[in-house]
Design a protein around this motif. Structure first.
Motif, PDB file in Angstrom:
ATOM      1  N   ALA A  10       0.836  -1.209   0.000  1.00 10.96           N
ATOM      2  CA  ALA A  10       0.000   0.000   0.000  1.00 10.96           C
ATOM      3  C   ALA A  10       0.866   1.253   0.000  1.00 10.96           C
ATOM      4  O   ALA A  10       0.560   2.236  -0.688  1.00 10.96           O
ATOM      5  CB  ALA A  10      -0.933  -0.013   1.208  1.00 10.96           C
ATOM      6  N   ALA A  11       1.961   1.237   0.753  1.00 13.28           N
ATOM      7  CA  ALA A  11       2.867   2.389   0.793  1.00 13.28           C
ATOM      8  C   ALA A  11       3.548   2.593  -0.563  1.00 13.28           C
ATOM      9  O   ALA A  11       3.716   3.724  -1.018  1.00 13.28           O
ATOM     10  CB  ALA A  11       3.917   2.199   1.894  1.00 13.28           C
ATOM     11  N   THR A  12       3.927   1.503  -1.223  1.00 17.33           N
ATOM     12  CA  THR A  12       4.538   1.597  -2.559  1.00 17.33           C
ATOM     13  C   THR A  12       3.569   2.240  -3.535  1.00 17.33           C
ATOM     14  O   THR A  12       3.929   3.151  -4.286  1.00 17.33           O
ATOM     15  CB  THR A  12       4.939   0.192  -3.064  1.00 17.33           C
ATOM     16  N   LEU A  13       2.311   1.794  -3.514  1.00 15.55           N
ATOM     17  CA  LEU A  13       1.299   2.368  -4.396  1.00 15.55           C
ATOM     18  C   LEU A  13       1.091   3.847  -4.088  1.00 15.55           C
ATOM     19  O   LEU A  13       1.018   4.679  -4.998  1.00 15.55           O
ATOM     20  CB  LEU A  13      -0.021   1.604  -4.249  1.00 15.55           C
ATOM     21  N   ARG A  14       1.028   4.198  -2.824  1.00 16.80           N
ATOM     22  CA  ARG A  14       0.817   5.594  -2.416  1.00 16.80           C
ATOM     23  C   ARG A  14       1.960   6.487  -2.896  1.00 16.80           C
ATOM     24  O   ARG A  14       1.737   7.567  -3.443  1.00 16.80           O
ATOM     25  CB  ARG A  14       0.671   5.654  -0.891  1.00 16.80           C
ATOM     26  N   LEU A  15       3.197   6.044  -2.753  1.00 11.70           N
ATOM     27  CA  LEU A  15       4.353   6.835  -3.177  1.00 11.70           C
ATOM     28  C   LEU A  15       4.422   6.978  -4.693  1.00 11.70           C
ATOM     29  O   LEU A  15       4.700   8.060  -5.208  1.00 11.70           O
ATOM     30  CB  LEU A  15       5.647   6.215  -2.644  1.00 11.70           C
ATOM     31  N   LEU A  16       4.137   5.891  -5.412  1.00 12.31           N
ATOM     32  CA  LEU A  16       4.175   5.979  -6.864  1.00 12.31           C
ATOM     33  C   LEU A  16       3.011   6.812  -7.407  1.00 12.31           C
ATOM     34  O   LEU A  16       3.143   7.481  -8.421  1.00 12.31           O
ATOM     35  CB  LEU A  16       4.191   4.591  -7.493  1.00 12.31           C
ATOM     36  N   ALA A  17       1.887   6.785  -6.713  1.00 15.05           N
ATOM     37  CA  ALA A  17       0.768   7.643  -7.125  1.00 15.05           C
ATOM     38  C   ALA A  17       1.114   9.111  -6.892  1.00 15.05           C
ATOM     39  O   ALA A  17       0.761   9.973  -7.697  1.00 15.05           O
ATOM     40  CB  ALA A  17      -0.490   7.265  -6.358  1.00 15.05           C
ATOM     41  N   GLN A  18       1.838   9.398  -5.813  1.00 18.74           N
ATOM     42  CA  GLN A  18       2.199  10.780  -5.482  1.00 18.74           C
ATOM     43  C   GLN A  18       3.310  11.305  -6.390  1.00 18.74           C
ATOM     44  O   GLN A  18       3.248  12.436  -6.861  1.00 18.74           O
ATOM     45  CB  GLN A  18       2.638  10.863  -4.025  1.00 18.74           C
ATOM     46  N   PHE A  19       4.324  10.497  -6.666  1.00 20.85           N
ATOM     47  CA  PHE A  19       5.498  10.977  -7.390  1.00 20.85           C
ATOM     48  C   PHE A  19       5.593  10.441  -8.821  1.00 20.85           C
ATOM     49  O   PHE A  19       6.447  10.876  -9.582  1.00 20.85           O
ATOM     50  CB  PHE A  19       6.775  10.616  -6.632  1.00 20.85           C
ATOM     51  N   GLY A  20       4.738   9.506  -9.175  1.00 18.64           N
ATOM     52  CA  GLY A  20       4.784   8.909 -10.502  1.00 18.64           C
ATOM     53  C   GLY A  20       3.650   9.409 -11.382  1.00 18.64           C
ATOM     54  O   GLY A  20       3.220  10.558 -11.274  1.00 18.64           O
ATOM     55  N   GLN A  21       3.181   8.515 -12.226  1.00 17.77           N
ATOM     56  CA  GLN A  21       2.141   8.860 -13.184  1.00 17.77           C
ATOM     57  C   GLN A  21       1.353   7.606 -13.531  1.00 17.77           C
ATOM     58  O   GLN A  21       1.823   6.493 -13.318  1.00 17.77           O
ATOM     59  CB  GLN A  21       2.777   9.445 -14.435  1.00 17.77           C
ATOM     60  N   PRO A  22       0.156   7.781 -14.098  1.00 18.53           N
ATOM     61  CA  PRO A  22      -0.608   6.604 -14.530  1.00 18.53           C
ATOM     62  C   PRO A  22       0.070   5.915 -15.711  1.00 18.53           C
ATOM     63  O   PRO A  22       0.616   6.565 -16.597  1.00 18.53           O
ATOM     64  CB  PRO A  22      -1.962   7.174 -14.954  1.00 18.53           C
ATOM     65  N   VAL A  23       0.032   4.603 -15.702  1.00 17.98           N
ATOM     66  CA  VAL A  23       0.625   3.768 -16.739  1.00 17.98           C
ATOM     67  C   VAL A  23      -0.455   2.782 -17.181  1.00 17.98           C
ATOM     68  O   VAL A  23      -1.083   2.143 -16.346  1.00 17.98           O
ATOM     69  CB  VAL A  23       1.844   2.998 -16.185  1.00 17.98           C
ATOM     70  N   LEU A  24      -0.663   2.662 -18.477  1.00 10.82           N
ATOM     71  CA  LEU A  24      -1.657   1.738 -19.004  1.00 10.82           C
ATOM     72  C   LEU A  24      -0.970   0.457 -19.447  1.00 10.82           C
ATOM     73  O   LEU A  24      -0.020   0.495 -20.240  1.00 10.82           O
ATOM     74  CB  LEU A  24      -2.395   2.371 -20.190  1.00 10.82           C
ATOM     75  N   LEU A  25      -1.422  -0.667 -18.911  1.00 11.47           N
ATOM     76  CA  LEU A  25      -0.925  -1.985 -19.310  1.00 11.47           C
ATOM     77  C   LEU A  25      -1.973  -2.617 -20.211  1.00 11.47           C
ATOM     78  O   LEU A  25      -3.123  -2.760 -19.817  1.00 11.47           O
ATOM     79  CB  LEU A  25      -0.696  -2.880 -18.091  1.00 11.47           C
ATOM     80  N   ARG A  26      -1.576  -2.998 -21.426  1.00 15.60           N
ATOM     81  CA  ARG A  26      -2.520  -3.553 -22.393  1.00 15.60           C
ATOM     82  C   ARG A  26      -2.088  -4.958 -22.787  1.00 15.60           C
ATOM     83  O   ARG A  26      -0.942  -5.178 -23.170  1.00 15.60           O
ATOM     84  CB  ARG A  26      -2.584  -2.661 -23.629  1.00 15.60           C
ATOM     85  N   GLU A  27      -3.019  -5.891 -22.693  1.00 15.02           N
ATOM     86  CA  GLU A  27      -2.811  -7.275 -23.126  1.00 15.02           C
ATOM     87  C   GLU A  27      -3.763  -7.544 -24.281  1.00 15.02           C
ATOM     88  O   GLU A  27      -4.957  -7.246 -24.186  1.00 15.02           O
ATOM     89  CB  GLU A  27      -3.139  -8.262 -22.001  1.00 15.02           C
ATOM     90  N   VAL A  28      -3.254  -8.092 -25.373  1.00 19.57           N
ATOM     91  CA  VAL A  28      -4.088  -8.458 -26.516  1.00 19.57           C
ATOM     92  C   VAL A  28      -4.016  -9.971 -26.679  1.00 19.57           C
ATOM     93  O   VAL A  28      -2.935 -10.526 -26.863  1.00 19.57           O
ATOM     94  CB  VAL A  28      -3.617  -7.760 -27.814  1.00 19.57           C
ATOM     95  N   GLN A  29      -5.187 -10.603 -26.575  1.00 22.34           N
ATOM     96  CA  GLN A  29      -5.257 -12.047 -26.777  1.00 22.34           C
ATOM     97  C   GLN A  29      -5.927 -12.275 -28.132  1.00 22.34           C
ATOM     98  O   GLN A  29      -7.044 -11.804 -28.369  1.00 22.34           O
ATOM     99  CB  GLN A  29      -6.053 -12.711 -25.659  1.00 22.34           C
ATOM    100  N   LYS A  30      -5.222 -12.959 -29.007  1.00 21.40           N
ATOM    101  CA  LYS A  30      -5.724 -13.202 -30.359  1.00 21.40           C
ATOM    102  C   LYS A  30      -7.002 -14.034 -30.311  1.00 21.40           C
ATOM    103  O   LYS A  30      -7.152 -14.913 -29.461  1.00 21.40           O
ATOM    104  CB  LYS A  30      -4.669 -13.927 -31.207  1.00 21.40           C
ATOM    105  N   GLY A  31      -7.904 -13.731 -31.245  1.00 21.92           N
ATOM    106  CA  GLY A  31      -9.157 -14.476 -31.343  1.00 21.92           C
ATOM    107  C   GLY A  31      -8.916 -15.920 -31.748  1.00 21.92           C
ATOM    108  O   GLY A  31      -7.927 -16.238 -32.411  1.00 21.92           O
TER     109      GLY A  31
END
Length: 123
Positions: A10-31
């Motif tokens: 929880a502390a890691t998430l709090r610090l990265l939210a305060q000093f970092g930025q949003p990052v989008l992780l995208r997974e594509v699974q083929k049909g």
């Protein structure tokens, strides 16, 4: 003991939210291929938002690791709040730019509780 690591996550998430930025992780699974129609179904795209910080590699890291190329970045993301861990097939989108993950994918995971993922990313 697990409560200690939950608090650390929880502390890691709090610090990265305060000093970092949003990052989008995208997974594509083929049909899946349907032999009766001879066609492939639509791809399934899964996205999740993580909190992270994008960093440059240092000169010492370049000397110690020949897999790092000029332009590669180090991305640290909080594990807390993620539905699934990033994989080498994940695409990372930071500041509108798409990055692929280069092995190895490192997980800081004391006592079975993931706290942080450290990725080498390449555009």
């Amino acid at each position: 003991m697990n409560e200690l690591y939950d608090r650390a996550a929880a502390a890691t998430l709090r610090l990265l939210a305060q000093f970092g930025q949003p990052v989008l992780l995208r997974e594509v699974q083929k049909g899946a291929y349907d032999p009766s129609t001879g066609k492939t179904g639509p791809d399934t795209v899964t996205e999740q938002v993580a909190q992270g910080v994008l960093l440059d590699f240092t000169g010492l890291e370049f000397q110690a690791n020949s897999l790092i190329r000029v332009g590669d970045k180090k991305l640290k993301i909080a594990a807390s709040g993620l539905v699934s861990a990033p994989t080498l097939l994940s695409t990372v989108i930071v500041q509108g730019k798409s990055w692929s993950i280069v092995p190895p994918l490192k997980e800081v995971n004391p006592a079975g509780t993931p706290l942080l993922y450290e990725l080498q990313v390449r555009s």
